[in-house]
Write a protein that holds these residues in place. Structure first.
Motif, mmCIF file in Angstrom:
data_model
loop_
_atom_site.group_PDB
_atom_site.id
_atom_site.type_symbol
_atom_site.label_atom_id
_atom_site.label_comp_id
_atom_site.label_asym_id
_atom_site.label_seq_id
_atom_site.Cartn_x
_atom_site.Cartn_y
_atom_site.Cartn_z
ATOM 1 N N VAL A 56 0.837 -1.200 0.000
ATOM 2 C CA VAL A 56 0.000 0.000 0.000
ATOM 3 C C VAL A 56 0.874 1.254 0.000
ATOM 4 O O VAL A 56 0.582 2.223 -0.697
ATOM 5 N N ALA A 57 1.962 1.236 0.754
ATOM 6 C CA ALA A 57 2.871 2.388 0.741
ATOM 7 C C ALA A 57 3.391 2.631 -0.668
ATOM 8 O O ALA A 57 3.505 3.783 -1.110
ATOM 9 N N ASP A 58 3.704 1.554 -1.375
ATOM 10 C CA ASP A 58 4.225 1.685 -2.736
ATOM 11 C C ASP A 58 3.218 2.382 -3.652
ATOM 12 O O ASP A 58 3.571 3.344 -4.340
ATOM 13 N N VAL A 59 1.971 1.929 -3.656
ATOM 14 C CA VAL A 59 0.984 2.539 -4.555
ATOM 15 C C VAL A 59 0.566 3.928 -4.079
ATOM 16 O O VAL A 59 0.170 4.768 -4.882
ATOM 17 N N ALA A 60 0.681 4.166 -2.774
ATOM 18 C CA ALA A 60 0.319 5.481 -2.225
ATOM 19 C C ALA A 60 1.463 6.486 -2.367
ATOM 20 O O ALA A 60 1.263 7.686 -2.124
ATOM 21 N N GLY A 61 2.644 5.995 -2.732
ATOM 22 C CA GLY A 61 3.788 6.881 -2.904
ATOM 23 C C GLY A 61 4.319 7.448 -1.598
ATOM 24 O O GLY A 61 4.761 8.594 -1.535
ATOM 25 N N ARG A 62 4.286 6.626 -0.543
ATOM 26 C CA ARG A 62 4.785 7.086 0.753
ATOM 27 C C ARG A 62 5.730 6.034 1.333
ATOM 28 O O ARG A 62 5.775 4.897 0.877
ATOM 29 N N GLU A 63 6.471 6.436 2.353
ATOM 30 C CA GLU A 63 7.367 5.516 3.041
ATOM 31 C C GLU A 63 6.547 4.539 3.881
ATOM 32 O O GLU A 63 5.486 4.879 4.409
ATOM 33 N N GLN A 64 7.043 3.335 4.016
ATOM 34 C CA GLN A 64 6.375 2.346 4.849
ATOM 35 C C GLN A 64 6.396 2.784 6.309
ATOM 36 O O GLN A 64 7.372 3.366 6.784
ATOM 37 N N LEU A 65 5.344 2.475 7.028
ATOM 38 C CA LEU A 65 5.291 2.771 8.452
ATOM 39 C C LEU A 65 6.349 1.973 9.221
ATOM 40 O O LEU A 65 6.807 2.415 10.273
#
Length: 170
Positions: A56-65
């Motif tokens: 989900v981080a990948d598709v959302a364009g954010r760093e993983q929690l």
């Protein structure tokens, strides 16, 4: 029901299953494996959470929690930050030990909230966007999000099964 509501419901079912598998287990019970090649509840829940966080981080364009919010440090596992459990040997999986069930559910709940925040902004047409061209056919956003739901629900079911085996031993 729209796209965001459908996905929120699906991911909510994962959250329920995670809590049902983990709640009221001790550290020893979380790490129990049916045999030397089997996976523990701790590994199964850690892995499904890592997959959801990563994908989900990948598709959302954010760093993983896992790294952005310090979960990696709290777990203290001997793995590279990018490891999500895929392809791990039984010996590697056995290294996933958790002293407090709240660590597992806390990480899952944080990833769940981030996932819900992401899917809340999706519209039907967003699901057709190609997010991974390494596959043939290329993977759309809809396929990626559903594959995470599928994978996570399978692992949550496995965790519930292991919990059931464990509780029969009490």
């Amino acid at each position: 029901m729209n796209t965001a509501e459908l996905l929120a419901d699906a991911y909510g079912r994962i959250q329920e299953a995670v809590h049902e598998a983990v709640d009221d287990l001790s550290a020893e019970e979380l790490s129990w494996r049916p045999d030397e090649g089997g996976n523990s509840v701790a590994w199964l829940v850690w892995h499904l959470t890592r997959v959801q966080d990563d994908h989900v981080a990948d598709v959302a364009g954010r760093e993983q929690l896992w790294t952005a919010d310090g979960w990696r440090d709290r777990f203290g596992l001997p793995f590279r930050p990018s490891v999500i459990g895929y392809g791990q040997s039984a010996a590697q999986a056995a290294k996933v030990r958790v002293d407090d069930p709240a660590l597992l559910t806390g990480y899952y709940d944080a990833v769940h909230e981030a996932t819900l925040g992401y899917v809340a902004g999706l519209a039907d047409g967003d699901l057709d966007v190609i997010v991974d061209e390494r596959w043939d056919p290329p993977v759309t956003l809809g396929v990626r999000l559903l594959s995470v739901v599928n994978d996570d629900l399978q692992h949550a079911g496995q965790a519930a099964y292991v919990r059931g085996l464990l509780l029969r031993r009490r």
